[in-house]
Scaffold this motif. Structure first.
Motif, PDB file in Angstrom:
ATOM      1  N   VAL A  89      33.027  51.631  42.360  1.00  0.00           N
ATOM      2  CA  VAL A  89      32.503  51.399  44.085  1.00  0.00           C
ATOM      3  C   VAL A  89      31.765  50.036  43.945  1.00  0.00           C
ATOM      4  CG1 VAL A  89      30.352  52.883  43.803  1.00  0.00           C
ATOM      5  CG2 VAL A  89      31.755  54.222  43.441  1.00  0.00           C
ATOM      6  N   SER A  90      31.077  48.935  42.747  1.00  0.00           N
ATOM      7  CA  SER A  90      29.964  48.537  42.424  1.00  0.00           C
ATOM      8  C   SER A  90      31.302  47.035  42.589  1.00  0.00           C
ATOM      9  CB  SER A  90      29.534  48.077  42.136  1.00  0.00           C
ATOM     10  OG  SER A  90      28.409  49.206  42.377  1.00  0.00           O
ATOM     11  N   THR A  91      31.469  45.981  43.585  1.00  0.00           N
ATOM     12  CA  THR A  91      31.633  43.963  43.466  1.00  0.00           C
ATOM     13  C   THR A  91      30.500  43.495  43.699  1.00  0.00           C
ATOM     14  OG1 THR A  91      32.262  44.894  45.354  1.00  0.00           O
ATOM     15  CG2 THR A  91      34.037  45.277  43.785  1.00  0.00           C
ATOM     16  N   TYR A  92      30.576  42.902  42.738  1.00  0.00           N
ATOM     17  CA  TYR A  92      30.313  41.926  42.784  1.00  0.00           C
ATOM     18  C   TYR A  92      31.028  39.845  42.980  1.00  0.00           C
ATOM     19  CZ  TYR A  92      27.311  44.987  40.271  1.00  0.00           C
ATOM     20  OH  TYR A  92      27.154  47.016  39.639  1.00  0.00           O
ATOM     21  N   TYR A  93      30.525  39.007  44.180  1.00  0.00           N
ATOM     22  CA  TYR A  93      31.129  38.070  44.548  1.00  0.00           C
ATOM     23  C   TYR A  93      30.378  36.726  44.086  1.00  0.00           C
ATOM     24  CZ  TYR A  93      34.802  40.852  46.147  1.00  0.00           C
ATOM     25  OH  TYR A  93      35.310  41.903  46.294  1.00  0.00           O
ATOM     26  N   ALA A  94      30.811  35.793  43.456  1.00  0.00           N
ATOM     27  CA  ALA A  94      30.423  34.266  43.794  1.00  0.00           C
ATOM     28  C   ALA A  94      29.879  34.514  44.987  1.00  0.00           C
ATOM     29  CB  ALA A  94      31.298  33.145  42.901  1.00  0.00           C
ATOM     30  N   ASP A  95      29.147  33.273  45.060  1.00  0.00           N
ATOM     31  CA  ASP A  95      29.173  32.754  46.400  1.00  0.00           C
ATOM     32  C   ASP A  95      29.676  32.062  47.389  1.00  0.00           C
ATOM     33  OD1 ASP A  95      25.044  32.893  46.406  1.00  0.00           O
ATOM     34  OD2 ASP A  95      26.442  34.286  47.206  1.00  0.00           O
ATOM     35  N   SER A  96      30.778  31.038  46.204  1.00  0.00           N
ATOM     36  CA  SER A  96      31.408  30.196  46.507  1.00  0.00           C
ATOM     37  C   SER A  96      33.019  30.914  47.339  1.00  0.00           C
ATOM     38  CB  SER A  96      31.693  29.181  45.499  1.00  0.00           C
ATOM     39  OG  SER A  96      32.618  30.105  44.635  1.00  0.00           O
ATOM     40  N   VAL A 152      33.951  34.403  39.281  1.00  0.00           N
ATOM     41  CA  VAL A 152      34.077  35.034  40.096  1.00  0.00           C
ATOM     42  C   VAL A 152      33.608  36.146  41.348  1.00  0.00           C
ATOM     43  CG1 VAL A 152      36.229  34.234  41.561  1.00  0.00           C
ATOM     44  CG2 VAL A 152      35.963  32.998  39.708  1.00  0.00           C
ATOM     45  N   ALA A 153      34.659  36.873  40.702  1.00  0.00           N
ATOM     46  CA  ALA A 153      34.881  38.505  40.531  1.00  0.00           C
ATOM     47  C   ALA A 153      34.028  39.531  39.410  1.00  0.00           C
ATOM     48  CB  ALA A 153      35.087  38.333  42.225  1.00  0.00           C
ATOM     49  N   MET A 173      34.982  44.890  35.016  1.00  0.00           N
ATOM     50  CA  MET A 173      36.668  43.767  34.659  1.00  0.00           C
ATOM     51  C   MET A 173      35.708  42.586  35.670  1.00  0.00           C
ATOM     52  SD  MET A 173      38.627  45.406  32.892  1.00  0.00           S
ATOM     53  CE  MET A 173      39.717  43.867  33.508  1.00  0.00           C
ATOM     54  N   GLY A 174      35.997  41.734  35.168  1.00  0.00           N
ATOM     55  CA  GLY A 174      36.113  40.468  35.819  1.00  0.00           C
ATOM     56  C   GLY A 174      37.368  39.605  36.171  1.00  0.00           C
ATOM     57  N   TRP A 175      36.647  39.113  36.988  1.00  0.00           N
ATOM     58  CA  TRP A 175      37.889  37.146  37.000  1.00  0.00           C
ATOM     59  C   TRP A 175      36.690  36.239  36.936  1.00  0.00           C
ATOM     60  CZ3 TRP A 175      42.647  37.360  36.995  1.00  0.00           C
ATOM     61  CH2 TRP A 175      43.896  38.056  37.564  1.00  0.00           C
ATOM     62  N   PHE A 176      36.746  35.034  36.028  1.00  0.00           N
ATOM     63  CA  PHE A 176      36.341  33.143  36.150  1.00  0.00           C
ATOM     64  C   PHE A 176      37.240  32.899  36.142  1.00  0.00           C
ATOM     65  CE2 PHE A 176      32.024  35.587  34.486  1.00  0.00           C
ATOM     66  CZ  PHE A 176      31.976  36.370  33.819  1.00  0.00           C
ATOM     67  N   ARG A 177      36.611  31.547  36.131  1.00  0.00           N
ATOM     68  CA  ARG A 177      37.225  30.692  36.089  1.00  0.00           C
ATOM     69  C   ARG A 177      37.276  29.104  35.603  1.00  0.00           C
ATOM     70  NH1 ARG A 177      37.321  29.831  43.036  1.00  0.00           N
ATOM     71  NH2 ARG A 177      35.041  28.650  42.900  1.00  0.00           N
ATOM     72  N   GLN A 178      37.795  28.756  35.497  1.00  0.00           N
ATOM     73  CA  GLN A 178      37.222  27.417  34.489  1.00  0.00           C
ATOM     74  C   GLN A 178      38.212  25.720  34.824  1.00  0.00           C
ATOM     75  OE1 GLN A 178      37.573  27.489  30.543  1.00  0.00           O
ATOM     76  NE2 GLN A 178      35.746  25.417  30.146  1.00  0.00           N
ATOM     77  N   ALA A 179      37.775  24.605  35.498  1.00  0.00           N
ATOM     78  CA  ALA A 179      38.153  23.755  36.100  1.00  0.00           C
ATOM     79  C   ALA A 179      38.060  22.480  35.023  1.00  0.00           C
ATOM     80  CB  ALA A 179      37.813  23.204  37.533  1.00  0.00           C
ATOM     81  N   PRO A 180      38.772  21.683  35.145  1.00  0.00           N
ATOM     82  CA  PRO A 180      39.209  20.784  33.885  1.00  0.00           C
ATOM     83  C   PRO A 180      37.750  19.700  33.862  1.00  0.00           C
ATOM     84  CG  PRO A 180      40.989  20.485  35.067  1.00  0.00           C
ATOM     85  CD  PRO A 180      39.897  20.951  36.020  1.00  0.00           C
ATOM     86  N   GLY A 181      36.816  19.982  33.309  1.00  0.00           N
ATOM     87  CA  GLY A 181      36.175  18.899  32.356  1.00  0.00           C
ATOM     88  C   GLY A 181      34.669  20.350  33.278  1.00  0.00           C
TER      89      GLY A 181
END
Length: 124
Positions: A56-63, A48-49, A34-42
């Motif tokens: 067991v494994s998680t991943y994150y954007a540096d931000s 994201v994560a 499963m994941g989360w993504f995001r989209q800002a206008p334009g």
């Protein structure tokens, strides 16, 4: 087939917190990443994560590292994103995504199903 519905978005001041939830239906939920993504206008949709099927494994954007935490509960068919120390640049529509592969993915093309998105707005 998996259906995803996000909730928990809203308006928050910088430094505040929000918790996003994604409710999934479909028998394949517990076996896929499963994941989360995001989209800002334009802008493009950004990773994201992500979390593997077993958590067991998680991943994150540096931000968002150190500020956001992804988790899942396979007994309740939910995945959550705890967002702390929010910044104005976190403002975006946040999307929940599911994939058949058991691992978490960091690219949008790796995901098979998407929710409709929930708006997060962080004021300065």
């Amino acid at each position: 087939q998996v259906q995803l519905v996000e909730s928990g978005g809203g308006l928050v001041q910088a430094g505040g917190s929000l918790r996003l939830s994604c409710a999934a239906s479909g028998r394949t939920f517990s076996s896929g990443g499963m994941g989360w993504f995001r989209q800002a206008p334009g802008k493009e949709r950004d990773f994201v994560a992500a979390i593997s099927w077993s958590s067991v494994s998680t991943y994150y954007a540096d931000s968002v590292k150190g500020r956001f935490t992804i988790s899942r509960d396979n007994t309740k068919n939910t995945v959550s994103l705890q967002m702390n120390s929010l910044k104005p640049e976190d403002t975006a529509v946040y999307y929940c995504a599911a994939r058949i592969n058991r691992r978490g993915g960091v690219y949008a093309y790796e995901y098979d199903y998407w929710g409709q998105g929930t708006q997060v707005t962080v004021s300065s």
